[in-house]
Design an enzyme around this catalytic site. Structure first.
Site, PDB file in Angstrom:
ATOM      1  N   HIS A  24     -24.857  26.947  24.247  1.00 42.57           N
ATOM      2  CA  HIS A  24     -23.750  26.283  23.544  1.00 42.57           C
ATOM      3  C   HIS A  24     -24.223  24.942  22.988  1.00 42.57           C
ATOM      4  O   HIS A  24     -23.993  24.628  21.810  1.00 42.57           O
ATOM      5  CB  HIS A  24     -22.582  26.080  24.511  1.00 42.57           C
ATOM      6  CG  HIS A  24     -21.474  25.237  23.950  1.00 42.57           C
ATOM      7  ND1 HIS A  24     -20.303  25.772  23.472  1.00 42.57           N
ATOM      8  CD2 HIS A  24     -21.354  23.887  23.798  1.00 42.57           C
ATOM      9  CE1 HIS A  24     -19.521  24.803  23.044  1.00 42.57           C
ATOM     10  NE2 HIS A  24     -20.135  23.646  23.234  1.00 42.57           N
ATOM     11  N   GLU A  25     -24.876  24.144  23.835  1.00 40.80           N
ATOM     12  CA  GLU A  25     -25.333  22.830  23.389  1.00 40.80           C
ATOM     13  C   GLU A  25     -26.461  22.950  22.367  1.00 40.80           C
ATOM     14  O   GLU A  25     -26.558  22.141  21.438  1.00 40.80           O
ATOM     15  CB  GLU A  25     -25.781  21.996  24.592  1.00 40.80           C
ATOM     16  CG  GLU A  25     -24.681  21.706  25.604  1.00 40.80           C
ATOM     17  CD  GLU A  25     -23.463  21.029  24.980  1.00 40.80           C
ATOM     18  OE1 GLU A  25     -23.609  20.359  23.950  1.00 40.80           O
ATOM     19  OE2 GLU A  25     -22.358  21.183  25.527  1.00 40.80           O
ATOM     20  N   HIS A  28     -25.127  23.192  18.980  1.00 42.80           N
ATOM     21  CA  HIS A  28     -24.853  21.916  18.330  1.00 42.80           C
ATOM     22  C   HIS A  28     -26.152  21.253  17.854  1.00 42.80           C
ATOM     23  O   HIS A  28     -26.236  20.724  16.737  1.00 42.80           O
ATOM     24  CB  HIS A  28     -24.162  20.950  19.298  1.00 42.80           C
ATOM     25  CG  HIS A  28     -22.759  21.336  19.663  1.00 42.80           C
ATOM     26  ND1 HIS A  28     -21.766  21.505  18.727  1.00 42.80           N
ATOM     27  CD2 HIS A  28     -22.181  21.557  20.872  1.00 42.80           C
ATOM     28  CE1 HIS A  28     -20.639  21.817  19.344  1.00 42.80           C
ATOM     29  NE2 HIS A  28     -20.866  21.869  20.644  1.00 42.80           N
TER      30      HIS A  28
END
Length: 437
Positions: A24-25, A28
């Site tokens: 998920h990170e 980004h």
């Protein structure tokens, strides 16, 4: 052996969550770096740093509190009106870490003049939108791959036209608790039992309609209310003469996962199930169904938390209610140690649990409120609308949208999230959800 399997189940789930959060990170970070933004940190967890290393301008590592993670992108908020534009605070994508980092009253981190043009707030609105949306979209992709692999390689449970159980009597849905058993002296016998239907019978037709799948039968029974019914079954390879009975009106749950009770026709039979491999279309359809159910669950989340709070002080825990990652880990351990089901079924459940958690994380992060990703996404979209409208109407560029003005909302929401998280963790410790009661 049971304890070892429990630990193994929890470990598999924990590793899956670490990978999910990290991806998920990374969702980004990767587009942020591609767009030339300055990313200084990529961490799993929060609090004190346990281990880290630096590659280029980015520090990677693990922190002490293993709940979530964050990416630190320089300049997610533009400077305040009375601040030196050459300094800007670093902000993070992690929901709670960003609360601290984004506070305007906090000290601002001095940036190098060479970083001008690399700050998040200076980038085009569509780049900011991609950076913030990519994190939860990664969770959607993970959920799709896990569900797809599960359905296509292992299979999904399909209802068969063969009867598994026949109810002895009629018990209204609002009384059908685990402690409520059939009282043959007071309760009416079920229509199926009265007709002579037995477990193992295959339903051939209902009121003249040929039955090829159980999904056909359920609406026919419900629509029949309390009228006569003619049922043909196959038993031991032979089709028996038509059985006649009357379905009766009864209170039943409208559909699986729902709490709405409706009055419909009731026969008193349940089907056998079989694991059948599915195709890609089934995966897409089921993802839609699960997404809808998750959306409705999010809407009812505050209401459900009241029950969670009551469960902490001795109330009954809703087995279909929300749970924390701690609770999900306990469930993973419980299933992994359940030797009444096959090893394949246990592994399939763990995959399904991880897929469901990823889908929930994605939808939760899409909620359009700070400090969630959705709050930053709304800011980027609003900036694109304002700038586009100004360009069309020949007006001056309105500049960047300052999501920092919504910091009070972020504080309130973060406080609520903390309370919700603590409630769920405490409930999952003192009064956990147990699959086997």
């Amino acid at each position: 052996m049971t304890a070892l399997l429990t630990i193994l189940g929890v470990l598999v789930f924990a590793i899956g969550m670490v990978i999910s959060v990290s991806l998920h990170e990374a969702g980004h970070m990767i587009p942020a770096k591609k767009f030339g933004m300055k990313v200084t940190q990529f961490f799993f967890g929060f609090g004190r740093t346990i281990w880290s290393f630096k590659r280029g301008e980015t520090e990677y590592g693990i922190k002490a509190i293993p709940f979530g993670g964050f990416v630190r992108i320089i300049g997610m908020l533009p400077p305040g009106k009375d601040q030196d534009p050459s300094t800007v605070r670093a902000a993070s994508t992690g929901p709670f870490q960003s609360l601290v980092d984004n506070a305007r009253a906090a000290e601002y981190e001095t940036i190098d003049p060479a970083d001008n043009g690399r700050l998040f707030y200076q980038k085009p609105w569509w780049q900011k939108l991609i950076v913030m949306a990519s994190g939860p979209l990664v969770n959607v992709v993970i959920a799709f791959l896990l569900f797809g692999g599960l359905f296509m390689l292992y299979g999904a449970s399909e209802l068969q036209t063969t009867v598994k159980t026949v109810s002895k009597c009629v018990i209204p849905a609002n009384e059908a608790t685990p402690t409520r058993e059939c009282d043959e002296t007071k309760d009416k016998p079920s229509p199926a039992r009265a007709a002579g239907i037995l477990p193992g019978d295959r339903i051939v037709s209902f009121n003249g309609v040929q039955i090829t799948e159980w999904e056909q039968l359920t609406p026919l029974i419900r629509a029949n209310t309390d009228k006569p019914a003619t049922i043909v079954v196959e038993r031991d390879g032979k089709v028996l003469p038509p059985m006649k009975t009357n379905t009766i009106l009864n209170q039943v749950v409208e559909k699986a996962g729902s709490e709405k009770v409706v009055n419909v026709g009731f026969l008193g039979v349940s089907p056998e199930t079989k694991i059948v491999r599915q195709d890609l279309g089934y995966t897409v359809t089921q993802m839609g169904v699960i997404t809808e159910a998750t959306f409705h669950a999010l809407l009812r989340f505050p209401e459900k938390l009241v029950g969670v709070a009551k469960a902490i002080v001795g109330g009954e825990r809703d087995q279909n209610g929300p749970m924390s990652v701690v609770g999900a880990g306990r469930v993973a351990g419980e299933v992994a140690s359940d030797q009444s089901i096959t090893g394949e079924a246990r592994f399939a459940f763990l995959i399904s649990l991880l897929a469901s958690v990823n889908l929930f994380l994605a939808l939760f992060n899409f909620v359009p409120l700070l400090p969630l990703d959705g709050g930053h996404m709304v800011g980027a979209i609003w900036e694109g609308i304002k700038r586009g409208f100004a360009k069309l109407t020949g007006r001056p560029d309105p500049g960047h949208v300052d999501v920092g003005k919504l910091l009070p909302v972020a504080y309130v929401m973060a406080s609520i999230f903390v309370v919700m998280g603590v409630l769920l963790v405490v409930a999952d410790v003192v009064n956990p959800i147990r699959l086997n009661g």
